[in-house]
Scaffold this active site. Structure first.
Site, PDB file in Angstrom:
ATOM      1  N   GLN A 277      37.790  65.948  72.539  1.00  0.00           N
ATOM      2  CA  GLN A 277      37.781  66.643  71.734  1.00  0.00           C
ATOM      3  C   GLN A 277      37.308  67.096  70.276  1.00  0.00           C
ATOM      4  OE1 GLN A 277      39.377  63.624  73.221  1.00  0.00           O
ATOM      5  NE2 GLN A 277      41.608  64.084  73.066  1.00  0.00           N
TER       6      GLN A 277
ATOM      7  N   PHE B 185      50.128  62.874  69.172  1.00  0.00           N
ATOM      8  CA  PHE B 185      49.876  64.338  69.785  1.00  0.00           C
ATOM      9  C   PHE B 185      51.033  64.962  70.310  1.00  0.00           C
ATOM     10  CE2 PHE B 185      48.851  65.618  74.458  1.00  0.00           C
ATOM     11  CZ  PHE B 185      47.854  66.319  73.159  1.00  0.00           C
TER      12      PHE B 185
ATOM     13  N   GLY C 108      35.940  67.492  91.411  1.00  0.00           N
ATOM     14  CA  GLY C 108      35.284  65.965  91.508  1.00  0.00           C
ATOM     15  C   GLY C 108      35.236  65.821  90.165  1.00  0.00           C
TER      16      GLY C 108
ATOM     17  N   PHE D 295      47.160  67.669  66.760  1.00  0.00           N
ATOM     18  CA  PHE D 295      46.938  66.340  66.825  1.00  0.00           C
ATOM     19  C   PHE D 295      46.418  65.565  65.168  1.00  0.00           C
ATOM     20  CE2 PHE D 295      44.466  62.089  66.604  1.00  0.00           C
ATOM     21  CZ  PHE D 295      45.145  61.850  67.442  1.00  0.00           C
TER      22      PHE D 295
ATOM     23  N   GLY E 167      46.965  58.466  72.732  1.00  0.00           N
ATOM     24  CA  GLY E 167      45.968  57.759  72.414  1.00  0.00           C
ATOM     25  C   GLY E 167      44.873  57.541  73.141  1.00  0.00           C
TER      26      GLY E 167
ATOM     27  N   ASP F 130      41.344  59.572  81.076  1.00  0.00           N
ATOM     28  CA  ASP F 130      41.365  58.625  79.847  1.00  0.00           C
ATOM     29  C   ASP F 130      42.266  58.039  81.240  1.00  0.00           C
ATOM     30  OD1 ASP F 130      41.432  59.698  77.929  1.00  0.00           O
ATOM     31  OD2 ASP F 130      43.551  59.766  77.390  1.00  0.00           O
TER      32      ASP F 130
END
Length: 325
Positions: free
Chosen positions: A172, A102, A228, A116, A48, A257
């Site tokens: 998303q 997920f 990058g 999901f 998550g 994340d």
């Protein structure tokens, strides 16, 4: 800093396909795709977006506040996060739905096909930020990450109304939003976080040029994969920070994340945007090098050495005092 991380909290079901998805797709038959991939393995991991970001911040010594909706099956996950420094006292527990799922398959090119299931996440729209701020004596920053779309819009609106600095991180959920929703989400944000594809989609839906985007957000941070990250502000030209040297690609799930966790942790230490992007890039590399999104450890000496190898001794010395021994 008191940082609230809003967004999805989920269980990841991760599989590996020993081939290339591209080899199985026929260009003139995409309108009737019917495929099943025989995978080599199945790994269940905690995940998550919000939980991954909060876990990463905890690894860097912060105590982030996690905000999201889960099912009654969250007890073990809660214990894990709290052991790693995450405040879960404001997580909403549904009485009727399971924690989100997920399900993702990755091929040898690191391409992914995923689904999901929202589950309890749809109840995140009922979460209000003000009681959390009251409990903590204020909020310095709120990350509005991928979540129930109505929850995301509510959180950004409340941040504007209450004067909480916030980060717009649609990820998303851009696919579920129209142009008006996109503008409502990002307007007034301190930071906008996207990858390069999401940036293009966001601008297409909202009808905004680069200059117009920076009229609505103060800082635009765009991750570019192997190229990058690019950072743009209202003052000066955009600049780029390269990826970490010698990163070994194992599983790309949750890499973004990890970047966000490192980036905002470094900002909370008082470091500048370039250093923040470097810390974020290294944390992203740690995620990339493991299977699962919360299966890595930050060891200070190793972390500092890799920073020095990729970005120089000054970067390493700026970060060292902030890491837990």
């Amino acid at each position: 800093m008191k940082i609230a991380v809003t967004g999805s909290i989920a269980t990841d079901h991760l599989m590996s396909f020993p081939g290339r998805f591209a080899d199985q797709l026929i260009a003139d038959q995409l309108h009737k795709v019917s495929l099943s991939f025989l995978v080599d393995d199945l790994v269940l991991r905690r995940g998550g977006v919000a939980a991954n970001i909060a876990f990463g911040m905890g690894q860097l010594g912060l105590s982030p506040i996690l905000l999201g909706a889960v099912g009654a099956d969250f007890a073990d996950y809660r214990s894990w996060l709290e052991r790693h420094g995450v405040d879960c006292d404001s997580v909403h527990v549904s009485e009727v739905a399971h924690t989100a799922r997920f399900v993702c398959t990755t091929d040898t090119d690191m391409c992914q096909i995923a689904s999901f299931y929202a589950g309890a996440m749809s109840e995140a729209r009922n979460i209000e930020l003000t009681p959390v701020a009251d409990r903590l004596g204020g909020l310095d920053l709120v990350l509005v990450s991928a979540n129930d779309p109505e929850a995301m819009l509510r959180h950004s609106a409340e941040c504007r109304d209450r004067g909480y600095a916030f980060v717009a991180d649609p990820s998303q959920q851009l696919a579920r939003m129209d142009g008006a929703d996109v503008v409502a989400l990002i307007d007034g944000a301190e930071y906008l976080m996207t990858n390069d594809y999401e940036k293009s989609l966001l601008q297409s839906k909202a009808g905004l040029t680069d200059a117009q985007l920076l009229e609505r957000v103060k800082v635009r941070v765009t991750t570019l994969g192997k190229d990058g990250v690019e950072i743009a502000t209202r003052a000066g030209e955009p600049f780029r920070v390269p990826i970490v040297r010698d990163a070994r690609a194992v599983d790309p799930t949750g890499v973004g994340d990890g970047f966000r966790a490192g980036f905002f942790a470094a900002l909370s230490w008082g470091l500048g945007l370039e250093r923040a992007a470097q810390v974020g890039s290294l944390l992203a590399a740690l995620v990339l090098e493991t299977v699962g999104t919360q299966e890595y450890d930050v060891r200070r000496d190793v972390f500092v050495k890799r920073l020095a190898d990729s970005y120089g001794d000054d970067a390493a010395e700026d970060v060292r005092p902030h890491l837990v021994p």
